[in-house]
Design a protein around this motif. Structure first.
Motif, PDB file in Angstrom:
ATOM      1  N   ARG A  17       0.825  -1.208   0.000  1.00  0.00           N
ATOM      2  CA  ARG A  17       0.000   0.000   0.000  1.00  0.00           C
ATOM      3  C   ARG A  17       0.858   1.256   0.000  1.00  0.00           C
ATOM      4  N   ALA A  18       1.920   1.250   0.779  1.00  0.00           N
ATOM      5  CA  ALA A  18       2.779   2.435   0.862  1.00  0.00           C
ATOM      6  C   ALA A  18       3.530   2.672  -0.441  1.00  0.00           C
ATOM      7  N   ILE A  28     -11.462  -5.055  -9.364  1.00  0.00           N
ATOM      8  CA  ILE A  28     -11.912  -3.660  -9.404  1.00  0.00           C
ATOM      9  C   ILE A  28     -11.263  -2.862  -8.285  1.00  0.00           C
ATOM     10  N   GLU A  29     -11.258  -3.427  -7.072  1.00  0.00           N
ATOM     11  CA  GLU A  29     -10.687  -2.719  -5.933  1.00  0.00           C
ATOM     12  C   GLU A  29      -9.199  -2.449  -6.135  1.00  0.00           C
ATOM     13  N   GLU A  30      -8.450  -3.456  -6.563  1.00  0.00           N
ATOM     14  CA  GLU A  30      -7.006  -3.285  -6.739  1.00  0.00           C
ATOM     15  C   GLU A  30      -6.698  -2.292  -7.854  1.00  0.00           C
ATOM     16  N   SER A  31      -7.440  -2.372  -8.958  1.00  0.00           N
ATOM     17  CA  SER A  31      -7.154  -1.512 -10.100  1.00  0.00           C
ATOM     18  C   SER A  31      -7.504  -0.056  -9.810  1.00  0.00           C
ATOM     19  N   PHE A  32      -8.671   0.180  -9.221  1.00  0.00           N
ATOM     20  CA  PHE A  32      -9.105   1.554  -9.006  1.00  0.00           C
ATOM     21  C   PHE A  32      -8.492   2.165  -7.751  1.00  0.00           C
ATOM     22  N   TYR A  33      -7.946   1.339  -6.851  1.00  0.00           N
ATOM     23  CA  TYR A  33      -7.136   1.909  -5.773  1.00  0.00           C
ATOM     24  C   TYR A  33      -5.930   2.636  -6.369  1.00  0.00           C
ATOM     25  N   PHE A  69      -8.827   4.507   1.528  1.00  0.00           N
ATOM     26  CA  PHE A  69      -7.408   4.260   1.795  1.00  0.00           C
ATOM     27  C   PHE A  69      -6.505   4.996   0.804  1.00  0.00           C
ATOM     28  N   ALA A  70      -7.023   5.280  -0.391  1.00  0.00           N
ATOM     29  CA  ALA A  70      -6.227   6.017  -1.369  1.00  0.00           C
ATOM     30  C   ALA A  70      -6.212   7.514  -1.084  1.00  0.00           C
ATOM     31  N   ALA A  71      -7.259   8.026  -0.436  1.00  0.00           N
ATOM     32  CA  ALA A  71      -7.384   9.472  -0.216  1.00  0.00           C
ATOM     33  C   ALA A  71      -6.983   9.917   1.183  1.00  0.00           C
ATOM     34  N   MET A  72      -6.913   9.012   2.138  1.00  0.00           N
ATOM     35  CA  MET A  72      -6.582   9.377   3.518  1.00  0.00           C
ATOM     36  C   MET A  72      -5.152   9.914   3.627  1.00  0.00           C
TER      37      MET A  72
END
Length: 541
Positions: free
Chosen positions: A68-69, A296-301, A393-396
């Protein structure tokens, strides 16, 4: 890379991943259904709950925070520092593998060797397979960051298929090997997975034209290995601090994700046979989540992380980027809601039939159908949570991630307590009810963050969670008709009645999808647009 191009790549990644995974999952589905007919419930419980939990816990704790980082933030970074940080997953994985392996061997109940032989060897090899998989982490992150569309899906799907083929072969020819079969197959899976990434990168970097066209940050394979330089720090400390924040969060998220397995493993609320039935139902119920929601979650994250800047509010960022993010989020929420509702409504009437076809009487009798029906509701919550947390998690910011950790701590504690209480009260269904409760809390937290994020802008992406009254009415009618059909046509009345029950469901599903196509025009336009971009991107590459 412009934001429109990033969106097109994300759509391409999700759609290609979906189509390829459907194909490979069907093959794996058939192989697993075949394997189940030659195993005892106890063996399924040990492999799918106890040993898989050891593997997944080691992998998750060693790499989730790093992923994630290192996938967040700007593409303008010192990739040598990022790769150095990623290589730290290997010693971390060795540490967790040794520690957890000792716990699994010394502190947990050991199964009867006459029923499930070679348990100790299974623990060692499953722990080793986790460490082997971590060797490919730098290659995986580099591929994801540069959106290598088919590599991830092909590598993972082929590895899973080969593992299933090897397992089926060994089960047929040397069934007395017990856990040796599944341990060797797991080690083979991770080796093939890592080699797929390494071989692909080696071939890619040997092609100067491809390297120049893709603007890769490395020009030879040795640059992917750890490197020390006197002119800069070994790692990027900003990324390291963000990794630590995500690590605290990932530790808690792992408890929520695998909580029922931890309760089963450490509190012995179910015997190994019941654990096996629950896990098979759980895997079958989550099949759609893995096929559709995870890509979808992995790609758009990645899309949200590239378009939005973490430390800025919506009003301080480029408004065209914020508008694009809001539009995409609204459409994804609508898609998740429609998919989840369809699975919930139709899954209720077809759970018993699906279990009977997949695993025979071992699954379709007893608690299996009730578990499956409960899981259909959980899939709806999984769908919505996947999209909302993908954006959140992408915007926080880093501070918001740290604050969210406290919420996750409370959720983890409540989940474990609630799982134990509900399981003691109503058996294995209690795990799904506890999961539904905690997923609802997580969705609420994410919705609150999204609302605050966009409250000072003209965008309302949460409108994606509203459906037209006509479509809701069709869902309710379809649920009623298929339930009556199940009562009169399924599942002990032979194949003619079963086929009639399936035909009723197909008609109702067609009417439901047709109504959605007519009423949800904004979503249909979004899907057509992204499919067009995906095809255009395919032609360009």
């Amino acid at each position: 890379m412009g934001n429109q191009e990033v969106l097109g790549q994300a759509a391409r990644l999700a759609s290609s991943g979906l189509l390829l995974q459907v194909l490979f999952r069907i093959i794996t589905f058939v192989l697993n259904a075949f394997i189940l007919r030659f195993l005892s419930k106890e063996t399924v419980g040990i492999v799918n709950v106890r040993l898989t939990l050891l593997y997944s816990t080691t992998i998750f704790l060693a790499r989730e925070a790093f992923r994630r980082a290192c996938l967040s933030g700007s593409a303008q970074r010192d990739w040598s520092q990022t790769l150095n940080l990623l290589w730290l997953t290997v010693p971390l994985g060795i540490f967790w593998s040794l520690l957890l392996g000792w716990v699994w061997l010394q502190l947990l109940e050991v199964p009867d060797p006459n029923v499930v032989p070679y348990y100790g060897t299974g623990v060692v090899l499953f722990g080793l397979s986790a460490v082997v998989e971590l060797l490919g982490e730098p290659f995986w992150v580099l591929a994801q960051a540069h959106m290598f569309v088919k590599l991830k899906v092909l590598a993972e799907s082929m590895s899973v298929i080969l593992r299933s083929v090897l397992t089926a072969f060994l089960v047929l020819w040397v069934p007395h090997w017990g856990l040796y079969i599944f341990s060797l197959a797991q080690l083979f899976y991770t080796a093939v997975l890592v080699l797929s990434y390494v071989i692909y990168m080696v071939k890619l970097l040997r092609s100067p034209e491809s390297t120049k066209q893709l603007t890769l940050p490395v020009s030879k394979i040795t640059q992917l290995l750890p490197s020390v330089s006197r002119s800069r720090a070994f790692i990027n400390w900003k990324e390291a601090k963000l990794t630590w924040s995500f690590f605290k969060q990932s530790f808690l998220k792992q408890i929520l994700t695998e909580g029922e397995r931890y309760v089963m493993t450490f509190l012995n609320v179910l015997n190994f046979g019941d654990q096996g039935v629950y896990d098979v139902v759980n895997n079958l119920g989550s099949l759609v989540a893995r096929l559709i929601f995870q890509p979808i979650e992995e790609s758009f994250y990645i899309f949200f992380a590239k378009v939005l800047e973490r430390e800025k509010s919506a009003t301080l960022q480029k408004q065209e980027d914020v508008a694009m993010a809001a539009t995409v989020l609204e459409s994804l929420l609508k898609l998740a809601l429609l998919t989840g509702l369809t699975i919930t409504v139709f899954g209720f009437a077809y759970s018993q039939l699906a279990l009977d076809l997949y695993g025979g009487a071992m699954l379709s009798s007893g608690s299996g159908p009730v578990l499956m029906r409960s899981y259909c509701l959980y899939v709806l919550l999984l769908a919505i949570n996947g999209v909302t947390e993908c954006f959140t998690f992408a915007a926080m910011s880093k501070d918001e991630v740290d604050r969210y950790n406290f919420t996750m701590l409370a959720l983890s504690s409540s989940f474990l307590v609630l799982s134990y209480l509900l399981t003691s009260w109503c058996g294995s269904v209690g795990f799904i009810l506890a999961n539904c409760f905690n997923m609802g809390i997580r969705i609420t937290q994410s919705l609150y963050f999204i609302h605050r994020y966009f409250q000072e802008s003209p965008h309302t992406p949460l409108a994606g969670l509203r459906l037209s009254p006509a479509l809701l009415g069709v869902f309710a009618l379809s649920g009623g008709i298929t339930s009556v059909s199940e009562a009169f046509l399924c599942c002990e009345r032979g194949w003619p009645a079963r086929l009639a029950h399936i035909a009723v469901g197909a008609i109702c599903l067609g009417v439901t999808l047709g109504t959605a196509f007519i009423t949800e025009t904004k979503l249909i336009h979004f899907l057509r647009t992204q499919l067009g971009r995906s095809r255009l991107s395919d032609k360009m590459t």
